[in-house]
Design a protein around this motif. Structure first.
Motif, short mmCIF file in Angstrom:
data_model
loop_
_atom_site.label_atom_id
_atom_site.label_comp_id
_atom_site.label_asym_id
_atom_site.label_seq_id
_atom_site.Cartn_x
_atom_site.Cartn_y
_atom_site.Cartn_z
N THR A 52 0.82 -1.21 0.00
CA THR A 52 0.00 0.00 0.00
C THR A 52 0.86 1.26 0.00
O THR A 52 0.41 2.31 -0.46
N THR A 57 -0.46 8.77 -4.35
CA THR A 57 -1.09 9.58 -3.30
C THR A 57 -2.21 10.43 -3.87
O THR A 57 -2.05 11.10 -4.89
N VAL A 58 -3.35 10.37 -3.21
CA VAL A 58 -4.46 11.27 -3.51
C VAL A 58 -4.71 12.03 -2.21
O VAL A 58 -4.84 11.42 -1.16
N LEU A 59 -4.74 13.35 -2.30
CA LEU A 59 -4.91 14.11 -1.07
C LEU A 59 -6.37 14.12 -0.63
O LEU A 59 -7.25 14.43 -1.42
N PRO A 60 -6.62 13.77 0.62
CA PRO A 60 -8.00 13.88 1.13
C PRO A 60 -8.35 15.36 1.28
O PRO A 60 -7.47 16.19 1.44
N LYS A 65 -10.16 15.83 8.23
CA LYS A 65 -9.62 15.73 9.58
C LYS A 65 -10.47 16.54 10.56
O LYS A 65 -10.73 16.09 11.69
N LEU A 68 -13.44 14.54 11.47
CA LEU A 68 -13.09 13.46 12.39
C LEU A 68 -12.95 13.98 13.82
O LEU A 68 -13.53 13.44 14.77
N TYR B 29 -3.66 10.64 12.59
CA TYR B 29 -4.27 11.03 11.32
C TYR B 29 -3.23 11.71 10.43
O TYR B 29 -3.14 11.44 9.23
N ASP B 30 -2.44 12.60 11.02
CA ASP B 30 -1.41 13.29 10.22
C ASP B 30 -0.45 12.28 9.60
O ASP B 30 0.03 12.46 8.50
N GLY B 33 -3.47 9.46 7.54
CA GLY B 33 -4.71 9.85 6.87
C GLY B 33 -4.58 9.83 5.35
O GLY B 33 -5.43 9.29 4.63
N ARG B 34 -3.48 10.38 4.87
CA ARG B 34 -3.28 10.48 3.43
C ARG B 34 -3.13 9.08 2.81
O ARG B 34 -3.70 8.80 1.75
N LEU B 35 -2.36 8.23 3.46
CA LEU B 35 -2.15 6.87 2.94
C LEU B 35 -3.48 6.11 2.90
O LEU B 35 -3.85 5.50 1.89
#
Ligand code: ZN
Lengths: 237, 188
Positions: A52, A57-60, A65, A68, B29-30, B33-35
């Motif tokens: 994985t 990479t795709v930025l959320p 955050k 969350l 998360y930091d 989160g991205r992964l």
């Protein structure tokens, strides 16, 4: 599927979620009884996780955050704290800290958190015992005067830290296995080895709150662990 | 007590999360989160679902951090497994149809991603990525092909067999051989 039939050939596919539901259920049933297959699966899951890391990479979205953190704060009711009821052995803390000035920082930190949460709980309870007596269990050896262990249970009784010293370092083919003992049932509390100087500190994660287990034992087992203790007991309470 | 959570190890963060320290979850998360979002996104092919999956996983960490087994998996493996399981569940059971977006191994990145990790960890990740690419490149193409469908499309054995018009047994063998080889090469 019986435990005599290993599921080795299906473990890679299981780790990748490739199996049909019925096949996956059979593998899961076997895994519950077979430490060898579980260890092999763990290795395949580690490989899958490594793969994985190569994912593009795709930025959320930045607000993910925020969502969350708002959600968990909204739902974070303070839980009732379970109190360990067993009387705990008093322990000489000074000895532990003096002998071990060079704690691995992360583990030292985990221990400090436990001590503080224990102390806070003690204050809440207006308990007259000293904090050093609270939520700690000493492990000793019948065969070695030097080998000792300590389990510090968190203030809420949920988890704890295991510290051992003066155990011999094991070869790669073997591991120490911690047993959580309750009503005569032994549940694995994890595998570990000690450092060259015979020392280990680690967090214990248990299926039930750690305070539910009155007794603990440590045995020498094959490296992949055993479903129940088979080797010599090196420490216990 | 003030703790700089950014400097503690993943496992220690989980200990803080068990103690309901929201800031520890924020740091986790930091780091991941991205992964996790990227893994989910490439499986379900949809931004909104990828967001839901990512939130689900972190919610679960918040509620169930004590169920993590340090002797069985790294924290990263625990997180990515939950993410893949949740995403594949959506694909198989909830009938989600991704608008693929077919990935080839050549698309896979080795770009550095410092994220919330320390420089040492970022470097270690970078080296791991290079090892992964080297390991994949060593596999026969027929094994790469089936692993790709398994890995990024979340296909089952039989879906891969259908897609490639190949006997089921062949698919199973290629997956198994490919993963065995990767395990051998990638294990520390
Ligand atoms: Zn087995």
């Amino acid at each position: 599927m019986s435990s005599e039939t290993h599921v080795t050939e299906q473990l890679a596919a299981y780790a990748l979620n490739l199996l049909a539901d019925d096949e996956a259920a059979q593998v899961a049933a076997h895994l519950a009884t077979c430490a060898a297959c579980q260890a092999e699966l763990d290795a395949y899951q580690e490989v899958t996780s490594l793969l994985t890391l190569a994912t593009p990479t795709v930025l959320p979205p930045a607000n993910l955050k925020t969502r969350l953190m708002q959600e968990i704060k909204a739902n974070d009711d303070v839980q009732e704290t379970a109190v360990p009821t067993n009387p705990r052995q008093p322990i000489n803390w000074r000895g532990w800290f003096r002998k071990r000035p060079l704690w691995q920082p992360a583990l030292a930190l985990a221990l400090i958190i436990l001590l503080i949460s224990n102390f806070q709980l003690r204050q809440q309870l207006d308990d007259t015992r000293t904090p050093a007596n609270f939520g700690t269990i000493t492990l000793s050896s019948e065969t070695s005067a030097e080998a000792t262990g300590l389990i510090i249970i968190s203030g809420d009784g949920e988890y704890g830290t295991l510290v051992v010293q003066n155990l011999p370092q094991l070869p790669e083919t073997q591991a120490y296995q911690l047993w959580l003992i309750k009503d005569g049932q032994r549940t694995s509390g994890g595998l570990f080895n000690v450092s060259e100087d015979g020392y280990l500190a680690r967090i214990i994660y248990s299926p039930e709150p750690l305070a539910h287990y009155p007794n603990f034992g440590i045995t020498i087992e094959p490296a992949e662990g055993s479903p129940g203790p088979t080797g010599n007991k090196v420490l216990g309470n | 007590m003030s703790v700089d959570y950014r400097t503690v190890e993943d496992q220690t963060l989980l200990a803080h999360i068990i103690n309901r320290r929201a800031e520890a979850l924020s740091v986790l998360y930091d780091r991941y989160g991205r992964l996790l979002y990227s893994v989910a996104y490439h499986l379900v092919g949809n931004q909104q679902l990828a967001e839901e999956i990512t939130l689900d996983v972190f919610r679960r960490v918040w509620d169930k951090a004590a169920s993590y087994r340090a002797d069985r998996a790294s924290v990263r493996t625990w997180l990515t497994s939950m993410t893949r399981n949740r995403a594949i569940d959506m694909l198989r059971r909830e009938g989600v149809r991704p608008e693929h977006n077919s990935i080839s191994w050549a698309d896979l990145t080795i770009e550095p991603s410092a994220d919330g990790h320390s420089p040492e960890t970022a470097v270690a990740h970078q080296m791991q990525k290079q090892r992964i690419h080297a390991a994949l490149a060593e596999l026969p193409e027929e094994q790469q092909e089936v692993l790709l469908l398994a890995f990024f499309n979340g296909y089952s054995h039989s879906q891969i067999a259908d897609q490639l018009e190949m006997p089921l047994g062949t698919v199973k063998t290629r997956i198994r051989l490919g993963m065995q080889k990767l395990k051998l090469v990638l294990q520390p």
